[in-house]
Write a protein that holds these residues in place. Structure first.
Motif, PDB file in Angstrom:
ATOM      1  N   GLN A 306      70.521  31.610  34.851  1.00  0.00           N
ATOM      2  CA  GLN A 306      69.853  31.007  36.011  1.00  0.00           C
ATOM      3  C   GLN A 306      70.468  31.499  37.317  1.00  0.00           C
ATOM      4  O   GLN A 306      69.759  31.736  38.299  1.00  0.00           O
ATOM      5  CB  GLN A 306      69.939  29.487  35.929  1.00  0.00           C
ATOM      6  N   VAL A 307      71.789  31.651  37.335  1.00  0.00           N
ATOM      7  CA  VAL A 307      72.481  32.159  38.532  1.00  0.00           C
ATOM      8  C   VAL A 307      71.956  33.537  38.892  1.00  0.00           C
ATOM      9  O   VAL A 307      71.601  33.816  40.056  1.00  0.00           O
ATOM     10  CB  VAL A 307      74.002  32.213  38.288  1.00  0.00           C
ATOM     11  N   LEU A 308      71.892  34.442  37.915  1.00  0.00           N
ATOM     12  CA  LEU A 308      71.433  35.802  38.194  1.00  0.00           C
ATOM     13  C   LEU A 308      69.955  35.833  38.568  1.00  0.00           C
ATOM     14  O   LEU A 308      69.548  36.613  39.430  1.00  0.00           O
ATOM     15  CB  LEU A 308      71.681  36.704  36.978  1.00  0.00           C
ATOM     16  N   ALA A 309      69.159  34.985  37.933  1.00  0.00           N
ATOM     17  CA  ALA A 309      67.724  34.956  38.238  1.00  0.00           C
ATOM     18  C   ALA A 309      67.475  34.543  39.689  1.00  0.00           C
ATOM     19  O   ALA A 309      66.516  35.005  40.320  1.00  0.00           O
ATOM     20  CB  ALA A 309      67.001  34.009  37.281  1.00  0.00           C
ATOM     21  N   ARG A 310      68.355  33.676  40.242  1.00  0.00           N
ATOM     22  CA  ARG A 310      68.198  33.218  41.632  1.00  0.00           C
ATOM     23  C   ARG A 310      68.785  34.203  42.638  1.00  0.00           C
ATOM     24  O   ARG A 310      68.512  34.103  43.838  1.00  0.00           O
ATOM     25  CB  ARG A 310      68.893  31.865  41.812  1.00  0.00           C
ATOM     26  N   ALA A 311      69.622  35.102  42.189  1.00  0.00           N
ATOM     27  CA  ALA A 311      70.375  35.967  43.105  1.00  0.00           C
ATOM     28  C   ALA A 311      69.521  37.100  43.669  1.00  0.00           C
ATOM     29  O   ALA A 311      68.530  37.523  43.059  1.00  0.00           O
ATOM     30  CB  ALA A 311      71.589  36.547  42.384  1.00  0.00           C
ATOM     31  N   ASP A 312      69.938  37.582  44.833  1.00  0.00           N
ATOM     32  CA  ASP A 312      69.274  38.722  45.473  1.00  0.00           C
ATOM     33  C   ASP A 312      69.540  39.989  44.659  1.00  0.00           C
ATOM     34  O   ASP A 312      70.688  40.352  44.403  1.00  0.00           O
ATOM     35  CB  ASP A 312      69.815  38.899  46.895  1.00  0.00           C
ATOM     36  N   ARG A 313      68.478  40.649  44.217  1.00  0.00           N
ATOM     37  CA  ARG A 313      68.627  41.815  43.347  1.00  0.00           C
ATOM     38  C   ARG A 313      69.355  42.963  44.038  1.00  0.00           C
ATOM     39  O   ARG A 313      70.158  43.664  43.408  1.00  0.00           O
ATOM     40  CB  ARG A 313      67.261  42.296  42.850  1.00  0.00           C
ATOM     41  N   ALA A 314      69.088  43.159  45.327  1.00  0.00           N
ATOM     42  CA  ALA A 314      69.745  44.252  46.046  1.00  0.00           C
ATOM     43  C   ALA A 314      71.247  44.022  46.124  1.00  0.00           C
ATOM     44  O   ALA A 314      72.044  44.967  46.011  1.00  0.00           O
ATOM     45  CB  ALA A 314      69.149  44.392  47.447  1.00  0.00           C
ATOM     46  N   TRP A 315      71.660  42.760  46.304  1.00  0.00           N
ATOM     47  CA  TRP A 315      73.095  42.452  46.352  1.00  0.00           C
ATOM     48  C   TRP A 315      73.732  42.665  44.986  1.00  0.00           C
ATOM     49  O   TRP A 315      74.790  43.284  44.873  1.00  0.00           O
ATOM     50  CB  TRP A 315      73.297  41.007  46.812  1.00  0.00           C
ATOM     51  N   LEU A 316      73.088  42.175  43.932  1.00  0.00           N
ATOM     52  CA  LEU A 316      73.622  42.364  42.581  1.00  0.00           C
ATOM     53  C   LEU A 316      73.771  43.848  42.247  1.00  0.00           C
ATOM     54  O   LEU A 316      74.751  44.257  41.616  1.00  0.00           O
ATOM     55  CB  LEU A 316      72.705  41.708  41.551  1.00  0.00           C
ATOM     56  N   ALA A 317      72.793  44.653  42.669  1.00  0.00           N
ATOM     57  CA  ALA A 317      72.822  46.078  42.341  1.00  0.00           C
ATOM     58  C   ALA A 317      74.058  46.763  42.903  1.00  0.00           C
ATOM     59  O   ALA A 317      74.576  47.726  42.313  1.00  0.00           O
ATOM     60  CB  ALA A 317      71.552  46.762  42.855  1.00  0.00           C
ATOM     61  N   LYS A 318      74.554  46.271  44.026  1.00  0.00           N
ATOM     62  CA  LYS A 318      75.735  46.885  44.639  1.00  0.00           C
ATOM     63  C   LYS A 318      77.021  46.574  43.873  1.00  0.00           C
ATOM     64  O   LYS A 318      78.053  47.211  44.110  1.00  0.00           O
ATOM     65  CB  LYS A 318      75.858  46.437  46.092  1.00  0.00           C
ATOM     66  N   LEU A 319      76.967  45.589  42.951  1.00  0.00           N
ATOM     67  CA  LEU A 319      78.147  45.317  42.132  1.00  0.00           C
ATOM     68  C   LEU A 319      78.385  46.421  41.106  1.00  0.00           C
ATOM     69  O   LEU A 319      79.509  46.648  40.674  1.00  0.00           O
ATOM     70  CB  LEU A 319      77.999  43.976  41.401  1.00  0.00           C
ATOM     71  N   ILE A 320      77.294  47.081  40.699  1.00  0.00           N
ATOM     72  CA  ILE A 320      77.432  48.193  39.753  1.00  0.00           C
ATOM     73  C   ILE A 320      77.738  49.448  40.557  1.00  0.00           C
ATOM     74  O   ILE A 320      76.862  50.069  41.142  1.00  0.00           O
ATOM     75  CB  ILE A 320      76.169  48.373  38.900  1.00  0.00           C
ATOM     76  N   SER A 321      79.011  49.789  40.592  1.00  0.00           N
ATOM     77  CA  SER A 321      79.462  50.871  41.470  1.00  0.00           C
ATOM     78  C   SER A 321      79.400  52.244  40.817  1.00  0.00           C
ATOM     79  O   SER A 321      79.432  53.266  41.506  1.00  0.00           O
ATOM     80  CB  SER A 321      80.896  50.601  41.932  1.00  0.00           C
ATOM     81  N   ARG A 322      79.316  52.271  39.481  1.00  0.00           N
ATOM     82  CA  ARG A 322      79.319  53.581  38.811  1.00  0.00           C
ATOM     83  C   ARG A 322      78.696  53.442  37.424  1.00  0.00           C
ATOM     84  O   ARG A 322      78.912  52.451  36.736  1.00  0.00           O
ATOM     85  CB  ARG A 322      80.746  54.114  38.718  1.00  0.00           C
TER      86      ARG A 322
END
Length: 349
Positions: A306-322
């Protein structure tokens, strides 16, 4: 099929090799691997510090932060071909202890639990894997490859739940949350605290790069230096570094009646003599609580989704750095200053 395996407790034995297709006895749901997150646990297993192969085997398939696509749902009535799923890591012990018996396997009391990619069960760093339907968590399809962040999100979902449970011992209305460490666990902790409407602060040693930017993009405040230099006493501290000095500073710096939740696992850095008594005195005199939190049960996996479903996708994408290919897994195990979450990608989401 290809898999990344290691001989536990034998440094330098990790390799990409051909292994047999997953055995149907390991689960009726057949999954195509999409991505696997890499964390310090994987690095330490490769370095030979710990890890346990499945009974009767010498080698262990690595990986516990999974994301895959269902190829065959088997006996599952809730899954269908093409669904994105993540595999729950821990399994209850076989005795079982009282907590494992009621599904709270994250609180196992006898240590006989097993874990995918860590302890006596092969992990998810293989082109295909099987899983029991009850341990396959469906992921919001709109997350795509970001679903690989579910497992680390469960860790801090549980941590925040523990904080709330402990805080309810008295009248308590926490406003400020400090997260120490701006790695993936720390940033996800900050995300959850923001979703709960708290005033969030994140402390880390770097003063430039993606970490400060990600914290500010959440609407939280980024700090460097020490807890004592913040100028306020947080109501909650989520400690994600495992660094001895930071842990001690957090315990000293929490507000009266506050809760410190330790999620980071470190080693060394012992503090001797009266300093320990001084820290203990501070805890006693301010009615503080220090709680450790590790792993997660199925409730936390559901909440993390539920946390991830509510989160901004663009922000989450920046967590994957490589992103690394399976054949370049050794590069994935080498952290750089710019890394947040490194993944090994097997297929497109």
């Amino acid at each position: 099929m290809k898999a990344i395996t290691v001989e536990p407790k034998q440094p330098g034995t990790a390799r990409l090799e051909d292994i047999l297709e997953p055995d149907p006895r390991d689960g009726s749901v057949l999954v195509e691997a999409i991505a696997v997150g890499v964390c310090g646990t994987d690095t330490e297993i490769v370095e030979g510090k710990y890890g346990w192969a499945p009974p009767g085997k010498k080698r262990l398939v690595l990986g516990h932060e999974s994301l895959g696509r269902v190829l065959d749902p088997g006996a599952s009535s809730s899954l269908k071909i093409g669904d994105l799923v993540v595999g729950i890591v821990r399994r209850p012990d076989g005795v079982p202890c009282p907590n494992c018996a009621i599904g709270e396997w994250d609180m196992c009391t006898n240590g006989q639990y097993t874990e995918r990619g860590i302890k006596e069960i092969d992990g998810f760093m293989s082109e295909r894997w099987r899983i029991e339907p009850e341990y396959a968590m469906k992921v919001d399809r709109s997350l795509g490859i970001l679903g690989v962040l579910l497992e680390p999100t469960t860790v801090v979902t549980k941590a925040l739940e523990q904080v709330v449970a402990v805080g309810q011992r008295a009248f308590w209305e926490p406003r400020t949350v400090l997260v120490t460490g701006a790695g993936p666990i720390g940033l996800l902790a900050a995300l959850i605290a923001m979703q709960h409407g708290k005033e969030v602060h994140v402390l880390d040693r770097v003063d430039a790069g993606p970490k400060p930017e990600l914290v500010r993009a959440l609407g939280a405040t980024y700090h460097t230096g020490r807890v004592a230099d913040l100028g306020f006493e947080p109501d909650v501290i989520i400690e994600c570094t495992g660094v001895g000095q930071v842990v001690q500073d957090a315990i000293r710096g929490i507000s009266a009646g506050g809760v410190v939740c330790l999620t980071g696992v470190g080693a060394g850095g012992s503090t001797a003599g009266p300093a320990v008594a001084d820290v203990a005195a501070a805890v006693v005199l301010k009615n503080n609580v220090i709680v450790g939190s590790v792993n997660a049960n199925k409730r936390h996996w559901y909440k993390a989704g539920q946390v991830l479903a509510r989160a901004d996708r663009a922000w989450l994408a920046k967590l994957i750095s490589r992103r690394e290919k399976p054949e370049d897994f050794a590069n994935a195990l080498k952290r750089t200053p710019a890394d947040i979450k490194v993944i090994i990608q097997f297929a497109e989401a």
